[in-house]
Design a protein around this motif. Structure first.
Motif, PDB file in Angstrom:
ATOM      1  N   ARG A  75      24.239  61.932  -2.403  1.00  0.00           N
ATOM      2  CA  ARG A  75      25.637  61.641  -2.097  1.00  0.00           C
ATOM      3  C   ARG A  75      26.530  62.775  -2.572  1.00  0.00           C
ATOM      4  N   MET A  86      35.737  59.007  -0.037  1.00  0.00           N
ATOM      5  CA  MET A  86      35.052  58.304   1.048  1.00  0.00           C
ATOM      6  C   MET A  86      35.812  58.453   2.360  1.00  0.00           C
ATOM      7  N   ILE A 103      32.529  50.422  -2.392  1.00  0.00           N
ATOM      8  CA  ILE A 103      33.094  51.572  -3.093  1.00  0.00           C
ATOM      9  C   ILE A 103      33.689  51.196  -4.434  1.00  0.00           C
ATOM     10  N   PHE A 148      37.509  57.511  -5.657  1.00  0.00           N
ATOM     11  CA  PHE A 148      36.472  56.796  -4.919  1.00  0.00           C
ATOM     12  C   PHE A 148      36.873  56.553  -3.468  1.00  0.00           C
ATOM     13  N   ARG A 207      23.973  47.547  -6.391  1.00  0.00           N
ATOM     14  CA  ARG A 207      25.020  48.549  -6.608  1.00  0.00           C
ATOM     15  C   ARG A 207      25.370  48.684  -8.081  1.00  0.00           C
ATOM     16  N   ILE A 238      26.584  54.795   0.155  1.00  0.00           N
ATOM     17  CA  ILE A 238      27.602  54.018  -0.568  1.00  0.00           C
ATOM     18  C   ILE A 238      27.301  52.524  -0.456  1.00  0.00           C
ATOM     19  N   TRP A 272      26.119  55.840  -5.061  1.00  0.00           N
ATOM     20  CA  TRP A 272      27.259  56.727  -5.275  1.00  0.00           C
ATOM     21  C   TRP A 272      26.923  57.858  -6.242  1.00  0.00           C
TER      22      TRP A 272
END
Length: 407
Positions: A325, A77, A94, A73, A128, A315, A320
């Motif tokens: 993405r 990124m 994240i 992760f 999220r 993100i 994600w």
């Protein structure tokens, strides 16, 4: 529709999730499975197990996800050089997809048909978590207590805790001065003492970094090695992803690096003020930029920089696991194939400076760029290059003159 009988709760052992655990049991009648993720937040996690056991939980998961977090992760990124609104290194954002992923895996393992989180109805985390849940299991039931219950104040939470014999940490007896989220990438502090964006954050808010003023008067030099866009060593010592980020956190924290006071735009529409500390991530981002400078073609590098804000926003907003993405990640990862070499950095009183870079795949040609005499570049060629690029500007000006337009 029958209500869920078994739920997996993302559980920290703190006041809020301890109350949620009891609320799920007493008010909703669910069998609760707790899941606590070790993402490098720096806290002892066994107390969470004891608290869950004390509340009658039979299935308790405490998982060390530090290596997976950084490898799968944080590092992807970082390959994108992702920052939200030009400054924020997305430390909280994240972590959420990994927690969501593991929660769904546990739900499938134990036969639960629901998952639960402790995010409030005002923040980004509810989005999220739930986008992650639904992307991985479209049929999962989601329980979000803050959108359902009437425990909408710190006073009511404390009263509920006392009524049900839930342990309350001493610093929670009154209103906490600020709320904190932490993992191996960063710490995030919000609320209370930080709610006035015109007031400087008090020094006690900072947990991982000394103030730049108190940092050593002598600079620290380090060399970070990269392979295919990922950091793999510090000063020649090979390290696993989580070990490397831990070491960078120490180096950055000791040198006052990685502090950020940000007034950001939340996905849900309001502005919020956060104090972030990302010591290791700040160093890593600068180092990655350095290795890209010497290995990436201009066109690819500039295109990547154009894609980055969209990638970062995805993100931040919780996408994600979205196809867009993943499409961007594929392009970013393709650009990193030869992003290999070393970057030397100077750490000093809150700053990170690149002071050297080297790569077996360097695109830097001293023969071409030298101010001394050379045999590889004919400077006369630049005249034609400039005239061709100026042609449309010359034609535009000639037309405007003919039209009597004074520009």
């Amino acid at each position: 529709m029958s209500k869920p009988k078994k739920v997996v709760l993302a559980y920290s052992g703190g006041l809020d999730t301890s109350i949620i655990l009891k609320w799920l049991q007493e008010e909703k009648g669910y069998e609760v499975v707790t899941f606590t993720a070790d993402l490098g937040q720096g806290e002892e996690l066994e107390p969470a197990r004891r608290k869950a056991e004390a509340q009658g939980v039979k299935e308790i998961f405490i998982d060390d996800l530090r290596e997976e977090f950084v490898r799968d992760f944080v590092f992807p990124m970082m390959r994108a050089n992702a920052v939200y609104e030009g400054l924020y290194l997305l430390g909280t954002s994240i972590a959420r997809p990994l927690i969501s992923k593991r929660q769904i895996e546990i739900a499938h393992m134990v036969g639960a048909d629901a998952v639960c989180h402790g995010a409030t109805g005002k923040g980004n985390d509810q989005v999220r978590f739930e986008l992650g849940y639904y992307a991985l299991d479209p049929d999962i039931k989601v329980i979000a207590p803050w959108r359902e219950w009437d425990l909408n104040s710190r006073t009511k939470l404390l009263e509920y805790a006392e009524k049900h014999g839930i342990e309350i940490a001493k610093d929670k007896r009154g209103e906490a001065p600020f709320s904190v989220d932490a993992n191996l990438l960063h710490t995030s502090s919000e609320g209370k003492a930080l709610e006035d964006p015109n007031e400087e954050a008090p020094e006690f808010v900072y947990q991982r970094t000394v103030s730049p003023e108190e940092a050593p008067d002598k600079p620290t030099y380090i060399t970070i090695g990269f392979e295919k866009g990922d950091a793999v060593s510090i000063d020649g010592e090979a390290m696993s992803p989580a070990t490397l980020l831990t070491a960078l956190n120490k180096l950055g924290g000791d040198n006052g690096i990685g502090r950020l006071d940000l007034l950001e735009n939340r996905f849900v529409g309001m502005k919020s003020r956060g104090i972030y500390e990302t010591p290791g991530g700040t160093i890593l981002l600068m180092a990655h930029r350095g290795i890209e400078q010497i290995t990436m073609d201009k066109g690819a590098a500039h295109l990547k920089d154009e894609l980055m804000p969209k990638y970062a926003e995805l993100i931040y907003n919780g996408y994600w696991f979205s196809p867009e993405r993943e499409m961007l990640q594929a392009a970013i990862d393709a650009s990193q194939e030869l992003v290999t070499g070393t970057v030397r950095l100077k750490l000093y009183k809150g700053s990170v400076d690149i002071v050297g870079r080297d790569s077996p795949y360097s695109l830097y040609s001293q023969e071409h760029v030298t101010f001394e005499e050379d045999d590889v570049y004919d400077q006369a060629d630049a005249g034609g290059f400039i005239k061709i690029n100026a042609l449309r500007l010359r034609l535009l000006k000639a037309r405007d003159r003919k039209a009597g337009k004074n520009t």
